[in-house]
Design a protein around this motif. Structure first.
Motif, PDB file in Angstrom:
ATOM      1  N   ALA A 244      43.054  50.614 -29.959  1.00 44.33           N
ATOM      2  CA  ALA A 244      43.432  51.998 -30.236  1.00 44.33           C
ATOM      3  C   ALA A 244      43.816  52.772 -28.987  1.00 44.33           C
ATOM      4  O   ALA A 244      44.616  53.717 -29.062  1.00 44.33           O
ATOM      5  CB  ALA A 244      42.277  52.703 -30.949  1.00 44.33           C
ATOM      6  N   ASP A 245      43.265  52.383 -27.839  1.00 47.63           N
ATOM      7  CA  ASP A 245      43.492  53.168 -26.618  1.00 47.63           C
ATOM      8  C   ASP A 245      44.392  52.443 -25.614  1.00 47.63           C
ATOM      9  O   ASP A 245      44.137  52.475 -24.417  1.00 47.63           O
ATOM     10  CB  ASP A 245      42.150  53.517 -25.972  1.00 47.63           C
ATOM     11  N   ALA A 246      45.415  51.787 -26.104  1.00 48.42           N
ATOM     12  CA  ALA A 246      46.363  51.131 -25.194  1.00 48.42           C
ATOM     13  C   ALA A 246      46.873  52.152 -24.176  1.00 48.42           C
ATOM     14  O   ALA A 246      47.279  53.256 -24.536  1.00 48.42           O
ATOM     15  CB  ALA A 246      47.524  50.551 -25.984  1.00 48.42           C
ATOM     16  N   ASP A 247      46.839  51.792 -22.902  1.00 51.14           N
ATOM     17  CA  ASP A 247      47.155  52.770 -21.857  1.00 51.14           C
ATOM     18  C   ASP A 247      48.658  52.937 -21.678  1.00 51.14           C
ATOM     19  O   ASP A 247      49.470  52.143 -22.177  1.00 51.14           O
ATOM     20  CB  ASP A 247      46.509  52.362 -20.533  1.00 51.14           C
ATOM     21  N   ALA A 248      49.032  53.980 -20.944  1.00 54.47           N
ATOM     22  CA  ALA A 248      50.442  54.338 -20.778  1.00 54.47           C
ATOM     23  C   ALA A 248      51.224  53.239 -20.090  1.00 54.47           C
ATOM     24  O   ALA A 248      52.375  52.954 -20.461  1.00 54.47           O
ATOM     25  CB  ALA A 248      50.552  55.643 -19.991  1.00 54.47           C
ATOM     26  N   GLU A 249      50.633  52.592 -19.070  1.00 50.95           N
ATOM     27  CA  GLU A 249      51.337  51.512 -18.375  1.00 50.95           C
ATOM     28  C   GLU A 249      51.676  50.379 -19.329  1.00 50.95           C
ATOM     29  O   GLU A 249      52.789  49.848 -19.323  1.00 50.95           O
ATOM     30  CB  GLU A 249      50.474  50.981 -17.222  1.00 50.95           C
ATOM     31  N   LEU A 250      50.730  50.014 -20.179  1.00 51.60           N
ATOM     32  CA  LEU A 250      50.978  48.941 -21.141  1.00 51.60           C
ATOM     33  C   LEU A 250      52.064  49.341 -22.131  1.00 51.60           C
ATOM     34  O   LEU A 250      52.920  48.527 -22.490  1.00 51.60           O
ATOM     35  CB  LEU A 250      49.683  48.593 -21.884  1.00 51.60           C
ATOM     36  N   LEU A 251      52.062  50.587 -22.581  1.00 47.53           N
ATOM     37  CA  LEU A 251      53.080  51.015 -23.546  1.00 47.53           C
ATOM     38  C   LEU A 251      54.470  50.977 -22.933  1.00 47.53           C
ATOM     39  O   LEU A 251      55.442  50.587 -23.598  1.00 47.53           O
ATOM     40  CB  LEU A 251      52.751  52.409 -24.072  1.00 47.53           C
ATOM     41  N   HIS A 252      54.589  51.391 -21.668  1.00 44.13           N
ATOM     42  CA  HIS A 252      55.898  51.297 -21.026  1.00 44.13           C
ATOM     43  C   HIS A 252      56.326  49.836 -20.875  1.00 44.13           C
ATOM     44  O   HIS A 252      57.495  49.500 -21.102  1.00 44.13           O
ATOM     45  CB  HIS A 252      55.866  51.981 -19.667  1.00 44.13           C
ATOM     46  N   ALA A 253      55.394  48.977 -20.489  1.00 46.50           N
ATOM     47  CA  ALA A 253      55.712  47.562 -20.366  1.00 46.50           C
ATOM     48  C   ALA A 253      56.104  46.982 -21.720  1.00 46.50           C
ATOM     49  O   ALA A 253      57.081  46.222 -21.832  1.00 46.50           O
ATOM     50  CB  ALA A 253      54.520  46.803 -19.786  1.00 46.50           C
ATOM     51  N   ALA A 254      55.348  47.337 -22.761  1.00 48.34           N
ATOM     52  CA  ALA A 254      55.669  46.838 -24.101  1.00 48.34           C
ATOM     53  C   ALA A 254      57.062  47.260 -24.530  1.00 48.34           C
ATOM     54  O   ALA A 254      57.815  46.471 -25.129  1.00 48.34           O
ATOM     55  CB  ALA A 254      54.633  47.359 -25.102  1.00 48.34           C
ATOM     56  N   GLY A 255      57.438  48.491 -24.213  1.00 50.56           N
ATOM     57  CA  GLY A 255      58.779  48.947 -24.550  1.00 50.56           C
ATOM     58  C   GLY A 255      59.842  48.114 -23.869  1.00 50.56           C
ATOM     59  O   GLY A 255      60.845  47.716 -24.491  1.00 50.56           O
ATOM     60  N   ASP A 256      59.654  47.818 -22.587  1.00 47.13           N
ATOM     61  CA  ASP A 256      60.627  47.001 -21.861  1.00 47.13           C
ATOM     62  C   ASP A 256      60.674  45.582 -22.407  1.00 47.13           C
ATOM     63  O   ASP A 256      61.749  44.976 -22.529  1.00 47.13           O
ATOM     64  CB  ASP A 256      60.286  46.970 -20.371  1.00 47.13           C
TER      65      ASP A 256
END
Length: 504
Positions: A244-256
């Motif tokens: 539930a608390d995926a961090d911002a760095e991971l979300l940006h990486a996931a988007g890429d």
């Protein structure tokens, strides 16, 4: 030829000495100038490591037996008599060692060659040769021996993308497999070397390495698509997004990562090979329903929306909910004022998706940087009947057309001195839609030293048709034909002069 290497001089440093001289005191990479090797020819077409990277990833052929025999004979001779080592360097210099190394080293292993002499020759080539293919051959010989004996030298050579793959293979030959060294090198290179190293690290069992890969190690200067699948699979992307608390760095990486996997014309198969792709995309979208906050998120969802429309019919509504958030137009417009090139490009792409015109933003930026070919492409992509003359007049004012069209030749068009010439790439094909417009740009293309641009200029004139040529056009094309050194291009120009179709 694949390579265009200048002859080195005896006063040139060896490649190893050159790289050592460009090591920073701390941190990754090389100091400015380190990437340019002693045997580089001005205007080289390939980025460091690119020729070998293309061969390893996109070539299904086999080594030329004649080349293997030639190099093996010269290699054995040099092992037995080091005085012939310079002849070995000359033999291997025009070849592609990457295509020969496996059968070549197989023969060396099975031939019963004196290992001490083989090691000394390998070390001499790796540390003293001034030609890149000879250095690669030397590293390959060293790879037959325990890397403990030459670890420091391999770590220096591996910092240059041209040699990273060879250094990495050699480093594996040590107790423990050299994983620490591979990871250190992976963080020191950003091009093809990063691609090769992350591929080797993909099966690591160490959480810290896999975490690094999925959070940013997959990013490289070639194409994220080469490593996105590894990051998603080995890095456990879907599982990481399930919290539930995926961090911002991971979300940006996931988007890429997801964006790269969605590339349907990319260098790898991408999403079809990622079994958890739809689940990872759904989890990513769930996070962004309430956490989408910058244009990186917007662009990632836009890429997913295009892919999902064809492959995942349940996901477009979630994509649309993110893309429909009201803050995006303001964020996109604000990004157009950014001095950060990456942020500006993201804003420009978002504006295209949102239907926000950016033509005059690009024209304003082009007045400050007239050799920004991407800016000219963007401007020409948006022109219409009421704006085409404005764009062409600005180009004719800002670009040194007399300098660009100063004479024929065989230039590659690579290098800073050809920055003005490369701007014509944005105009010549596009001008086919505007018969008779922008003639000075076409004329500069006809008279420039880059064959690619002369070809495009002639093709543009063919698309126009003779009836729309301005008065100077026929004479300009005849003059270009008279001095054209390329026989195929002469034939194309003749067809244009004869008003014959080019595809006969």
């Amino acid at each position: 030829m694949l390579s265009r290497l200048r002859r080195t001089r005896s006063s040139d440093p060896s490649i190893y000495e050159h790289l050592r001289a460009h090591l920073p005191d701390t941190g990754p990479g090389l100091l400015p100038g380190g990437e340019t090797l002693p045997d580089d020819e001005k205007g080289a077409l390939w980025a460091p490591g690119a020729r070998d990277g293309v061969l390893t990833h996109h070539w299904a052929g086999s080594a030329d037996p004649g080349e293997v025999d030639e190099v093996y004979t010269a290699l054995v001779t040099a092992i037995e008599n080091r005085a012939t080592a310079p002849a070995l360097v000359d033999t291997v210099a025009p070849l592609r060692v990457i295509a020969l190394v496996d059968p070549l080293m197989g023969r060396v292993r099975s031939a019963g060659i004196d290992p001490d002499r083989a090691y000394r020759l390998g070390r001499w080539l790796a540390l003293n040769a001034r030609r890149r293919e000879a250095v690669k051959l030397g590293i390959s010989l060293l790879g037959l021996f325990d890397a403990d004996h030459h670890r420091a030298e391999l770590m220096v050579l591996g910092r240059h993308d041209e040699f990273t793959l060879f250094a990495a293979v050699a480093l594996v030959n040590q107790p423990g497999g050299g994983e620490d060294e591979l990871w250190e090198l992976a963080r020191s290179v950003t091009g093809w070397g990063r691609v090769h190293l992350v591929e080797q690290l993909a099966n690591s069992k160490r959480p810290e390495i896999l975490d690094w890969i999925v959070r940013g190690g997959f990013r490289n200067d070639v194409s994220h698509a080469y490593l996105a699948g590894i990051a998603a699979e080995s890095g456990g992307l879907a599982g990481r997004l399930a919290v539930a608390d995926a961090d911002a760095e991971l979300l940006h990486a996931a988007g890429d990562i997801l964006t790269a996997l969605c590339e349907q014309n990319g260098p790898m198969r991408g999403m079809p090979d990622y079994a958890d792709g739809e689940r990872a995309a759904r989890l990513f979208l769930e996070h962004l329903q309430t956490r989408a906050e910058d244009l990186r998120h917007f662009l990632a969802v836009a890429a997913l929306r295009e892919y999902a429309a064809e492959h995942w019919p349940a996901l477009p509504p979630a994509c649309d909910a993110v893309l429909g958030q009201p803050n995006w137009p303001d964020l996109a417009r604000a990004g157009l004022d950014s001095a950060d090139p990456a942020e500006f490009q993201r804003a420009d792409r978002a504006c295209r998706f949102l239907g926000i015109p950016t033509l005059h933003v690009h024209l304003r930026r082009l007045r400050a940087d007239p050799y920004d070919v991407r800016g000219w492409y963007s401007a020409m992509h948006q022109v219409e009947a009421r704006t085409i003359d404005e764009v062409l007049e600005l180009a004719m004012k800002l670009l040194p057309l007399a300098e660009i069209g100063s004479g024929t030749g065989e230039a590659t068009g690579v290098g800073e001195e050809y920055a003005p010439h490369r701007c014509l790439d944005a105009f010549l094909p596009a001008l086919g839609d505007w018969p008779g417009r922008g003639w000075p740009l076409v004329a500069a293309g006809l008279g420039c030293p880059v064959p690619r641009l002369r070809t495009m200029a002639a093709r543009t004139m063919s698309v126009w048709g003779r009836a729309t040529w301005p008065p100077p056009a026929e004479l300009a094309l005849r003059n270009a034909f008279a001095v054209e050194p390329d026989l195929e291009l002469r034939e194309l120009m003749q067809r244009v002069l004869d008003d014959r179709p080019l595809d006969e």
